[in-house]
Motif scaffolding. Structure first.
Motif, PDB file in Angstrom:
ATOM      1  N   ALA A 650      86.244  20.464  41.352  1.00  0.00           N
ATOM      2  CA  ALA A 650      85.944  19.842  40.066  1.00  0.00           C
ATOM      3  C   ALA A 650      86.741  20.498  38.950  1.00  0.00           C
ATOM      4  CB  ALA A 650      84.441  19.931  39.778  1.00  0.00           C
ATOM      5  N   ILE A 651      86.832  21.829  38.998  1.00  0.00           N
ATOM      6  CA  ILE A 651      87.614  22.530  37.977  1.00  0.00           C
ATOM      7  C   ILE A 651      89.100  22.203  38.128  1.00  0.00           C
ATOM      8  CG2 ILE A 651      88.321  24.811  37.189  1.00  0.00           C
ATOM      9  CD1 ILE A 651      85.515  25.785  37.974  1.00  0.00           C
ATOM     10  N   ALA A 652      89.602  22.162  39.358  1.00  0.00           N
ATOM     11  CA  ALA A 652      91.019  21.801  39.578  1.00  0.00           C
ATOM     12  C   ALA A 652      91.305  20.405  39.048  1.00  0.00           C
ATOM     13  CB  ALA A 652      91.346  21.893  41.064  1.00  0.00           C
ATOM     14  N   ALA A 653      90.371  19.464  39.283  1.00  0.00           N
ATOM     15  CA  ALA A 653      90.573  18.103  38.771  1.00  0.00           C
ATOM     16  C   ALA A 653      90.586  18.104  37.251  1.00  0.00           C
ATOM     17  CB  ALA A 653      89.473  17.183  39.301  1.00  0.00           C
ATOM     18  N   GLY A 654      89.695  18.885  36.630  1.00  0.00           N
ATOM     19  CA  GLY A 654      89.691  18.946  35.170  1.00  0.00           C
ATOM     20  C   GLY A 654      90.967  19.537  34.617  1.00  0.00           C
ATOM     21  N   ILE A 655      91.486  20.583  35.254  1.00  0.00           N
ATOM     22  CA  ILE A 655      92.737  21.190  34.784  1.00  0.00           C
ATOM     23  C   ILE A 655      93.887  20.198  34.922  1.00  0.00           C
ATOM     24  CG2 ILE A 655      94.407  23.015  35.228  1.00  0.00           C
ATOM     25  CD1 ILE A 655      92.069  24.786  36.103  1.00  0.00           C
ATOM     26  N   ALA A 656      93.953  19.489  36.058  1.00  0.00           N
ATOM     27  CA  ALA A 656      95.029  18.504  36.258  1.00  0.00           C
ATOM     28  C   ALA A 656      94.959  17.417  35.197  1.00  0.00           C
ATOM     29  CB  ALA A 656      94.929  17.906  37.659  1.00  0.00           C
ATOM     30  N   GLU A 657      93.747  16.957  34.901  1.00  0.00           N
ATOM     31  CA  GLU A 657      93.606  15.909  33.883  1.00  0.00           C
ATOM     32  C   GLU A 657      94.014  16.437  32.513  1.00  0.00           C
ATOM     33  OE1 GLU A 657      90.150  12.935  32.058  1.00  0.00           O
ATOM     34  OE2 GLU A 657      89.671  14.352  33.643  1.00  0.00           O
ATOM     35  N   GLN A 658      93.628  17.684  32.190  1.00  0.00           N
ATOM     36  CA  GLN A 658      93.988  18.264  30.904  1.00  0.00           C
ATOM     37  C   GLN A 658      95.498  18.403  30.777  1.00  0.00           C
ATOM     38  OE1 GLN A 658      91.679  18.705  28.774  1.00  0.00           O
ATOM     39  NE2 GLN A 658      92.593  19.861  27.107  1.00  0.00           N
ATOM     40  N   MET A 659      96.177  18.637  31.891  1.00  0.00           N
ATOM     41  CA  MET A 659      97.643  18.751  31.879  1.00  0.00           C
ATOM     42  C   MET A 659      98.326  17.398  31.903  1.00  0.00           C
ATOM     43  SD  MET A 659      98.420  21.945  34.448  1.00  0.00           S
ATOM     44  CE  MET A 659      98.053  23.639  33.961  1.00  0.00           C
ATOM     45  N   GLY A 660      97.538  16.320  31.889  1.00  0.00           N
ATOM     46  CA  GLY A 660      98.127  14.991  31.893  1.00  0.00           C
ATOM     47  C   GLY A 660      98.591  14.539  33.256  1.00  0.00           C
ATOM     48  N   GLY A 661      98.048  15.134  34.327  1.00  0.00           N
ATOM     49  CA  GLY A 661      98.484  14.777  35.674  1.00  0.00           C
ATOM     50  C   GLY A 661      97.392  14.102  36.472  1.00  0.00           C
ATOM     51  N   ARG A 662      97.609  13.998  37.776  1.00  0.00           N
ATOM     52  CA  ARG A 662      96.664  13.366  38.693  1.00  0.00           C
ATOM     53  C   ARG A 662      96.421  14.299  39.865  1.00  0.00           C
ATOM     54  NH1 ARG A 662      97.867   8.472  41.312  1.00  0.00           N
ATOM     55  NH2 ARG A 662      99.926   9.319  41.795  1.00  0.00           N
ATOM     56  N   ILE A 663      95.244  14.143  40.469  1.00  0.00           N
ATOM     57  CA  ILE A 663      94.895  14.939  41.644  1.00  0.00           C
ATOM     58  C   ILE A 663      94.253  14.006  42.656  1.00  0.00           C
ATOM     59  CG2 ILE A 663      92.587  15.579  40.829  1.00  0.00           C
ATOM     60  CD1 ILE A 663      93.087  18.364  42.049  1.00  0.00           C
ATOM     61  N   GLY A 664      94.419  14.292  43.929  1.00  0.00           N
ATOM     62  CA  GLY A 664      93.862  13.417  44.954  1.00  0.00           C
ATOM     63  C   GLY A 664      93.847  14.095  46.309  1.00  0.00           C
ATOM     64  N   CYS A 665      93.305  13.358  47.270  1.00  0.00           N
ATOM     65  CA  CYS A 665      93.171  13.867  48.632  1.00  0.00           C
ATOM     66  C   CYS A 665      93.539  12.758  49.596  1.00  0.00           C
ATOM     67  CB  CYS A 665      91.740  14.356  48.874  1.00  0.00           C
ATOM     68  SG  CYS A 665      91.420  14.876  50.575  1.00  0.00           S
ATOM     69  N   GLU A 666      94.208  13.110  50.684  1.00  0.00           N
ATOM     70  CA  GLU A 666      94.565  12.148  51.720  1.00  0.00           C
ATOM     71  C   GLU A 666      94.641  12.891  53.049  1.00  0.00           C
ATOM     72  OE1 GLU A 666      99.386  12.192  51.057  1.00  0.00           O
ATOM     73  OE2 GLU A 666      98.140  10.882  49.806  1.00  0.00           O
TER      74      GLU A 666
END
Length: 971
Positions: A650-666
């Motif tokens: 959850a924290i990694a997703a928040g940091i990615a969003e704050q940096m203007g990026g995207r995060i995901g899993c596959e």
């Protein structure tokens, strides 16, 4: 029928106009062609006449010079004869004075030169035609010979011949050499008209000279003689005699026999202006015809359309009225005089009270007034006329839509707009359901905001409440772990306690970060970052945990990965470590974790670089249905006893969003077994110039003992601060609230003034903020004492509030000893140089630490195991130490990242066997290997290997009888 006749009349009129245009264009073109022909004929005749006069004058001038030559030469006769040398000199003088010819030559009857103006002509045979020479001698008149090429200049030349009789000399002939180019020069003012050619010809069609000059035709007979042209100078159109195009030509005979001047003008040049005018006229005529035709067609179509419109108008009127009545909204229309034109039944339903007055022709203000009197408008009040005036002004002003409450409780949206004709059209929309929905949404929004605020307050409070007791736990654990009086087992237990405390701190930090992410207050501090080095550091940090499970951690960095990018180094490391730790946690023993990074494509000039960072594992993978949910708060999949809080992703997703990026899993498609997950982050980071290394600061002297004031209302926190500070050699004075802190600073003697104040924020009576403000108002140096905020409140706004109150720095609880000592050094000027690496220790620098925590030969005791089992495991641990030392010694000198795992193995085995000196040296190597210079790192490795050899030798001493007391070693 009338419309059909009108269309026929229009067609006939258009046809007549088109015929008129065609006839007029034809007549005008004929007239323009005749004018062009007449102009060309006149130009040719005039040019021939002028050219004839010019050439005759030139030729007569030359002929006159030749005719007067006997009298001129007779003046230099001596003794009845003329000397040849004197004659040549006389000819040279005449040649210099006359520009109409190039040379004067006196020829004998056989053509040999007798005398000449130019010396070169006396020694060569004359190129003059002998027949022309004889003709000049016999006739006594001027004869023109040539054209021939001058042997010296290569120019075409004409010769004027006339007989010459001198006393005492044989019969002679004088010749004047005239270059053809000279004739062209005389005619050049006449030849500036495009297509005009002037020529001098013989009657037998031989070309003597022409303008423009034609090298290929000079001296050759033309295809047609000019003698066939009218001799009176009249022009005639004939085929071209030099070029193949037809020409207008006029010929005029000269004063000399069989010589004519001819002027010709190419018909293309003669009709050039006519052709331009012809094209323009045809374009205009064609455009006019098209315009007339289009106009006629448009009129016919318009008349047909008019018939169709008239037929459809009645039907459209009924359709429009039906459509207006079918509208779900009320519609009304008023004319320019504000009288009702039309409205539908829906409008009347809205204004049921006013319905009797809503009739076509009724005035707008009368409808409003009668409705207000009867209660149609609840908002009208007692001042009906004022309400009518207000509504009328709004009705005519094109204002934004307004909402009105009807007597039956319904809400309508009222919209009025002006029409181009000065009238107005209005729409009434029922928004009752929308108003109710908006009220529900507002209530839900307020409830959600209250819930979010309560959650943020709860998380902040919980973070504070966790940090306060943890300060005591972790602080005392740090002091205890560094107590040299502890045995190996006791130190190991203290280190375990410290590690547990740090884990709780990490959980509290995760809660704090999550609160920041959800509140949108996660701050990014952008700076140039070596991304490859950061990723290598992250991989190195998780390798010890991976080694415990025999998990391979591999790093794959693309060759075109930009070296330096602009990002927040701390948050980037936190995000990558969260993903790596998660992968190592769920990867089974013997698995593999890969950290890969590379650009997604080329970046624009000075634009951000799209990057993708992947963490791939060979664990059980993530079901597709849960790949989005795992990035939620406190979400964990049921995968056994992996542990954790469920906040890392959850924290990694928040940091990615704050940096203007995207995060995901596959799914990890590269996994050999078809299992595993790939967590990816896509960011767009701007390239940055590599950060310049900081200039080394001058070496700091030994740290001085500080006089420190600690203010905290929790006794455990005071005890922790006292223990940490006194262990660093500082003097400590503790107070329990802010008022006592202000008094202590104010009343401290000058020789015992406090060097720094550690101030808690939340204290009874007088809190740390207000105490700081009061200290800053004290007189003298006391107001400038450095104040370090030591508090469990660690939000950004808490830090900002501390600085605003006058505090110099902030340190979050629980207190880390190293962080506290470093903060004191920065505030008091005793901090070591930030870029200076400590000198590598020598082998003797670890001598103060016991080699073993038990005597040589004493029995090994492992908690939970009987002595026999402990002795059987001792050999395994010694073998582990030996293999780790061999691995460390065999690693290449430029690969410190490969040495750290070997040092970690040494530290683990040494701690188990109680090899305290080896444990300390191995841990120091782990901490400093990467930042030490190569020489210092290799020196430290040598020290570590020397201590390892001594420790292994001591551990291999055969165990004797058990000593009186046994020292337990933590396993």
């Amino acid at each position: 029928m009338q419309a059909r006749r009108l269309r026929l009349a229009v067609s006939l009129a258009c046809g007549l106009v088109l015929l008129t245009i065609a006839g007029g264009t034809t007549l005008l073109l004929d007239r323009l062609r005749d004018t062009a022909r007449t102009t060309a004929v006149q130009l040719v005749q005039r040019a021939a006449r002028v050219a004839e006069g010019t050439v005759n004058r030139h030729f007569l001038s030359i002929d006159g010079t030749l005719a007067g030559l006997p009298q001129v030469l007779g003046q230099i006769a001596r003794d009845g004869t003329v000397d040849r040398g004197a004659a040549s000199r006389m000819l040279r003088d005449l040649n210099f004075q006359n520009l109409n010819f190039r040379d004067l030559i006196i020829l004998r009857a056989d053509g040999r030169p007798w005398a000449s103006a130019l010396a070169g002509s006396r020694n060569r045979t004359s190129p003059i035609d002998p027949a022309r020479l004889a003709e000049a001698r016999n006739t006594g008149t001027a004869v023109i010979s040539g054209p021939v090429r001058n042997a010296q200049t290569g120019e075409w030349t004409l010769f004027f011949l006339r007989s010459l009789d001198l006393p005492g000399i044989e019969p002679l002939v004088t010749a004047a050499e005239v270059p053809v180019a000279l004739l062209a020069t005389m005619l050049s003012p006449l030849g500036e008209v495009p297509g005009l050619r002037l020529s001098v010809e013989r009657a037998d069609a031989q070309l003597l000279a022409s303008l423009p000059h034609d090298e290929t035709q000079i001296g050759r007979p033309l295809s047609r003689s000019a003698a066939s042209l009218p001799q009176d100078g009249a022009a005639a159109e004939i085929p071209g005699r030099i070029a193949t195009v037809p020409v207008f030509a006029a010929a005029r005979p000269m004063l000399y026999r069989d010589i004519l001047v001819v002027a010709s003008l190419e018909t293309g040049a003669a009709y050039a202006t006519y052709e331009q005018d012809r094209r323009r006229l045809l374009i205009v005529a064609l455009g006019s015809a098209c315009l007339i035709g289009a106009l006629g067609l448009a009129l016919n179509l318009a008349l047909r359309q008019r018939e169709r419109i008239e037929a459809e108008r009645a039907a459209a009127r009924s359709v429009l009225e039906s459509a207006i009545e079918s509208l779900p909204d009320g519609l009304v229309m008023f004319d320019a005089e504000d009288r009702l034109v039309i409205c539908n039944q829906r409008y009347r339903d809205f204004y049921a009270v006013s319905a009797p007055f809503i009739v076509p022709g009724a005035r707008f203000e009368d409808i409003i007034r009668e409705g207000a009197r009867r209660g149609q408008y609840p908002q009208a009040g007692d001042d009906i006329e004022g309400f009518v005036a207000e509504i009328k002004a709004w009705h005519r002003g094109d204002y934004p839509s307004i909402e009105r409450l009807l007597p039956d409780g319904r809400w309508v949206l009222v919209t009025e707009r002006s029409t181009p004709g000065g009238g107005t059209v209005g729409i009434r929309t029922d928004i009752t359901a929308l108003k109710h929905a908006m009220a529900d949404l507002a209530q839900a929004r307020d409830a959600a905001a209250a819930t979010t605020e309560a959650k943020s307050r709860f998380l902040a409070r919980m973070s504070h409440e966790l940090r306060t007791p943890l300060n005591g736990v972790l602080g005392l654990a740090q002091v205890l772990a560094r107590d040299p009086a502890l045995s190996g087992a006791q130190r190991s237990q203290a280190e375990t306690l410290e590690a547990a405390g740090r884990h709780l701190v990490a959980v509290a930090n995760d809660v704090l970060d999550l609160a920041k992410v959800e509140a949108g207050r996660l701050e990014l501090r952008l700076a140039p970052v070596d991304l490859a080095a950061l990723l290598r550091d992250c991989a190195t940090l998780v390798r010890p945990a991976a080694d415990d499970k025999s998990v391979v951690v591999a790093l794959e960095l693309a060759a075109d990965l930009p070296r330096t990018l602009e990002t927040d180094q701390t948050r980037m490391r936190q995000m990558v470590l969260n993903l790596l730790s998660n992968a190592v946690k769920f990867t089974p023993d013997g698995g593999r974790v890969e950290l890969a990074a590379g650009p997604l494509g080329a970046a624009d000039a000075d634009g951000p670089v799209p990057l993708r960072i992947e963490v791939r594992d060979t664990g059980p993978g993530v079901p597709e249905a849960q790949r989005r949910a795992i990035f939620g708060d406190f979400v964990q999949l049921d995968r056994g006893k992996a542990g954790g809080t469920g906040l890392g992703l959850a924290i990694a997703a928040g940091i990615a969003e704050q940096m203007g990026g995207r995060i995901g899993c596959e799914a990890n498609i590269r996994s050999p077994g078809g299992q595993g997950a790939t967590f990816w982050v896509e960011l767009a980071l701007r390239p940055a110039a590599a950060a310049m290394p900081a200039r080394p600061a001058p070496a700091a002297g030994p740290r001085r003992a500080l006089n420190v004031l600690v203010a905290d209302d929790v006794p455990a926190n005071l005890a922790v601060a006292r223990a940490l500070l006194e262990s660093a050699g500082h003097r400590v004075h503790c107070v329990a609230d802010g008022a006592l802190a202000v008094r202590a600073v104010q009343e401290a003697p000058e020789d015992m003034a406090f060097d720094v104040v550690l101030m808690d924020v939340m204290m009874p009576n007088l809190d740390g903020m207000e105490a700081t403000r009061l200290i800053r108002t004290l007189p003298g140096p006391a107001a400038r004492v450095p104040i370090l905020a030591v508090t469990a409140s660690a939000f950004t706004e808490d830090i900002a509030a501390c600085r605003e109150a006058g505090m110099d720095a902030h340190l979050a609880k629980p207190i880390e000893r190293e962080a506290l000592i470093a903060a004191l050094g920065r505030l008091t000027g005793d901090a070591p140089p930030p870029d200076a690496a400590p000198p590598p220790p020598a082998a003797g620098s670890f001598d103060h630490i016991a080699l073993l925590s038990r005597r040589a030969g004493a029995a090994l005791v492992v908690p939970g195991l009987d002595p026999e089992a402990a002795r059987s495991l001792a050999g395994e641990f010694v073998r582990e130490m030996r293999e780790a030392a061999a691995q460390l010694a065999g690693t290449e000198a430029d690969l410190p990242d490969h040495m750290i795992p070997a040092a970690h193995r040494l530290a683990g085995a040494a701690a188990t066997l109680g090899a305290m000196r080896l444990t300390a040296a191995a841990r120091q190597f782990q901490a400093e290997a990467r930042r030490l210079p190569p020489e210092a790192m290799l020196q430290l490795r040598g020290v570590l290997l020397e201590i390892a050899a001594d420790s292994i030798a001591a551990l291999e001493v055969p165990a004797g009888e058990p000593p009186e007391a046994e020292v337990a070693v933590a396993g």
